[in-house]
Design a protein around this motif. Sequence first.
Motif, short mmCIF file in Angstrom:
data_model
loop_
_atom_site.label_atom_id
_atom_site.label_comp_id
_atom_site.label_asym_id
_atom_site.label_seq_id
_atom_site.Cartn_x
_atom_site.Cartn_y
_atom_site.Cartn_z
N ALA A 877 0.82 -1.22 0.00
CA ALA A 877 0.00 0.00 0.00
C ALA A 877 0.85 1.26 0.00
CB ALA A 877 -0.95 -0.02 1.21
N VAL A 878 1.91 1.30 0.77
CA VAL A 878 2.69 2.55 0.90
C VAL A 878 3.50 2.83 -0.35
CG1 VAL A 878 2.79 2.39 3.41
CG2 VAL A 878 4.56 1.29 2.04
N GLY A 879 3.73 1.87 -1.20
CA GLY A 879 4.35 2.10 -2.50
C GLY A 879 5.69 2.78 -2.41
N LEU A 880 5.81 3.93 -3.11
CA LEU A 880 7.09 4.63 -3.20
C LEU A 880 7.58 5.18 -1.87
CD1 LEU A 880 6.56 6.64 -6.51
CD2 LEU A 880 7.85 4.53 -6.19
N PHE A 881 6.68 5.31 -0.90
CA PHE A 881 7.06 5.97 0.35
C PHE A 881 7.56 4.97 1.39
CE2 PHE A 881 3.99 8.74 -1.70
CZ PHE A 881 4.68 9.94 -1.70
N GLN A 923 -8.11 5.21 -2.83
CA GLN A 923 -7.47 5.77 -1.65
C GLN A 923 -5.95 5.65 -1.71
OE1 GLN A 923 -10.05 3.84 -1.69
NE2 GLN A 923 -11.69 4.62 -0.34
N LEU A 924 -5.46 4.52 -2.27
CA LEU A 924 -4.02 4.26 -2.26
C LEU A 924 -3.27 4.89 -3.42
CD1 LEU A 924 -4.06 0.51 -1.20
CD2 LEU A 924 -3.73 2.52 0.24
N MET A 925 -3.98 5.61 -4.30
CA MET A 925 -3.30 6.22 -5.45
C MET A 925 -2.26 7.24 -5.01
SD MET A 925 -6.37 6.77 -8.21
CE MET A 925 -5.28 7.73 -9.23
N CYS A 926 -2.49 7.88 -3.85
CA CYS A 926 -1.54 8.92 -3.41
C CYS A 926 -0.18 8.35 -3.08
CB CYS A 926 -2.10 9.67 -2.21
SG CYS A 926 -2.39 8.61 -0.77
N PHE A 927 -0.09 7.03 -2.77
CA PHE A 927 1.18 6.41 -2.41
C PHE A 927 1.94 5.87 -3.63
CE2 PHE A 927 -1.35 5.53 1.57
CZ PHE A 927 -0.76 6.54 2.29
N LYS A 928 1.35 5.98 -4.82
CA LYS A 928 1.94 5.32 -5.99
C LYS A 928 2.86 6.22 -6.80
CE LYS A 928 -0.15 1.62 -4.83
NZ LYS A 928 0.62 0.55 -4.19
N SER A 929 2.88 7.53 -6.53
CA SER A 929 3.75 8.44 -7.31
C SER A 929 4.24 9.55 -6.41
CB SER A 929 3.00 9.03 -8.51
OG SER A 929 1.89 9.80 -8.07
#
Length: 938
Positions: A877-881, A923-929
Amino acid sequence: MAMRKQGQLSPSVTGISPKEGPPGTRVTIRGENLGQNAKDLIGLKICNVDCLLSAEWKSSGKIIARTGPNKTVGDVIVTTKTGGVGTCTVTYRCYFVATGPLQESAVWIDESETVNYALGRNRPASPILTEDFANPLGLSDEGNQGKFPEDDLLDIFPEGSGNTTLENFDAAWFLLENHHGTSFDDLKAGLNHLKRNSIRAKEGPISFVKTNLTSFIDCQDSMGEMHRKLLDDDVQFKGGCVTDELERLLNCANSEADILFQEVLGRKDKADSTRNALSVLQRFKFLFHLPYNIEKNIKKGDYDIVINDYGRAKSLFEDSDIKIFRRVYEVVDQQVTEFREMLHNKLLELPSTLDEQKKLIRYLIELENPGDPAWECLTNQQQWLLKLLNDCKKTHIAKDKNSILQQGEQTQESSNLLSGQRIPVPGFTRHGSLKSGSKDHSSGSTHTPDTAGWRFKTPQRVLFVEELTDILTESFPDFWKLGQAYFSGNLVLKEAEKAQKIDTSKHAAFKKMASEIINLFSNLMRAAFLPESLESIDPELRKSFGEWAESKTDTPGAWLPHCVRYVRSCVGALSNLDLPPDSLEISQELAFDMRTHCMTTLLKQAIEDTKCLPTRETWVVEADDVNGGTTQLPVLFENIVNETIQHLHEVVMKLKPGEERIFNQRTIQKEAISLCTQLLQEFSKCLEWLAFNGDKLSHTEAGTVPSKDDEQQEETVPPLDKRLIIMLSNCNHMVLRVTPRIAENMDKHDYPETNKVLKAALASFEDVDSRLFEEYVEQKTNPIVGSLEQNMYAGRFNWNECLKPNGVRSYLKEALMGLIQVHAEVFAISPILVGRVLYEVINATSEEICRLVMCVTDFSAYGALQARVELIALQDAVGLFGTEESSVAIQEALNELPELPTDQDKRFVEGLLDSFKRRMKFQLMCFKSDPVIRGPAS
């Protein structure tokens, strides 16, 4: 012929004006290499005639001379010692003209050809002497269509002339000039007319005799009769003298005439005597009218006439023994004595112009005034200047004390309302700095209209500086120039120099007088603005320079640059006077100290303005995709600093002739570095204070009167976490943008060691940034981390009794929603800080979840499966972060869980994760870029 020296160019004549004329014509010769000086010119020939005696050498390109007697066209040849015989590119035409008996000529004329022997005789003259050659053909020129061009005639007949009286007369020239439009038949008729006149001229003597034959016969008869009577007289007087009787008759006539005219001749002698007496009286009329003329000319102000008349009378009648002359001269002498006293008194009256003083001194010297009027004038003017400076000090100190008393009488309410508000000064902003487009008030008064009470009047010290510098700038140059003229001898006329001796021993005394004036001016200025610089002198002497009262309403930061301009302008005017080194050093030290004081005062004022910036924070964030969201505070601070830098450059650092750069002294350089560093660091403190104590700020504490907008602003002060991220964004903007720009501007204006200032400022902002960041991360992490354990075991959840998983549990979703909320809050303020904040918050959240999982001692199969799904879901979920620390923690937690025994379990876990991702995709799009290209601030 003079030989040309090696390396020298020969003379070359390229022009002559005029190009023609009779002998004696004054010509200007122009060319190159016409001689180095007058002695270098050794030869000049015009039309082959030597004209060296009349030559006047002007320069190497110009000679003036007069032509000699000649009748031709020729070259102009110049010969010099250094260049030899020269060349010529022009020609000169010389011709003779008929000169009458009353005309001037530069050459000798044979006057026998111009004398008319028949002048004064009323009798027929010989035709040869009365011939008129104006129109020898007897033809009219009415048929000519215009005048034949003279230039063409000169080209056709270079040595000819159309004047019938000249030797170079040319008939063709005459016909073209006067009869170019006459027909051939008329010309033949004119030729016949000319022939008849010529024949008549040849027959002149015979024709003269024929015309006057009767007169000749009458003369012969008269002479014969006279001869006959003369013979008769000789017979009558018998050989005696014929003139004796004539003499007797003449004597008798004379006696009779004396008798007749005796009375008339007597009256003539008396008239001659009277005329001689009147002539004597007229001769001495000047002396008898002199007292009246002196009085009249003094009233008119014609002092030169009075002095000239007195000098003339003194030379004529001072030693006269005639009583009447002595009596009149004594009256004149008494008048001149009174006139001398009047001039002396007028010389000591000030103010007066330099020209007027010079005139009066010259008058007194010419009148032989006792003493030294010039030195008396200098001494008097010095005392007058010292008195003016002291009177100016006393007047303004008294007015300053009165104004302070008036300020104390104002009501407390008025003081409270006005406290905290800066007095507006022409050309200054609210921060006490000069506007970039403001006018430089280098001259004139700064008085402002008295429309808002005493607080808006020009401070008394500013008026004092204006008047004091005006006094010195306007009066001291005349004093110094008068002294220079006195010692250089320019005050007396050349003919009076012997009588007026200059005492050069007074030169040192004059320099001391000038130094006293400059020193007093400097001490008065220091007492008003730099009293600490006078602490080393005697207290009584220091007290004589003035004691200015301290006032809480003084605004030195606003008015001091204006005062510095006046002082620098005054010192600049003194520097142009060639003052002695000690006097000039005193004035330059004053200007240097005033500039230094102005610099420190403005920097300190900027620091104070920076301290007041929290009261102007509106908490309105202005979004910027490049710099992130910031409030108006960084802009306000940058304006304060840049305006202060620009103002200091214009008023203090921009050098004038003779001034020293203030940063050349190490102590001043250190102070400037310290103040600039303090100024930049003060804003970092301001940001930190606003972040932690912004809710405590009130306008009452700031000393200002709150308005409705201010009250609304106090109600909208954001909470601590939002204040932290706002100030963090401001601090980040200061580190990345504002502080480097300020350092670049300081370096552009030659501030010392800007790198050191920049380094200290960045360190200060980075410290504040670190504290704000840690506090904000803690504010955002604690709620998320603190609720994890409680939410994980909500409903008495037990990992060992876990049912078959059907998805990610709510505690993880709530934690992810908390992270999403942090992302949204930071992104709304400053996208550049999103990654930096989320790394820490996600890392703390991941470590806490992993810790809780690893603390479980016993997992059921479904419990282990549930834990694995949630750990992998968090990591994805946290992706790039996600950080390396969070990845390691999650991997360690996964290693503690039992391995999935079958592929079916793996597919089951993947299905649950896919379902979670689909449901939480938005909701999780903010963690993808990454929201910005730039990384977090270091």
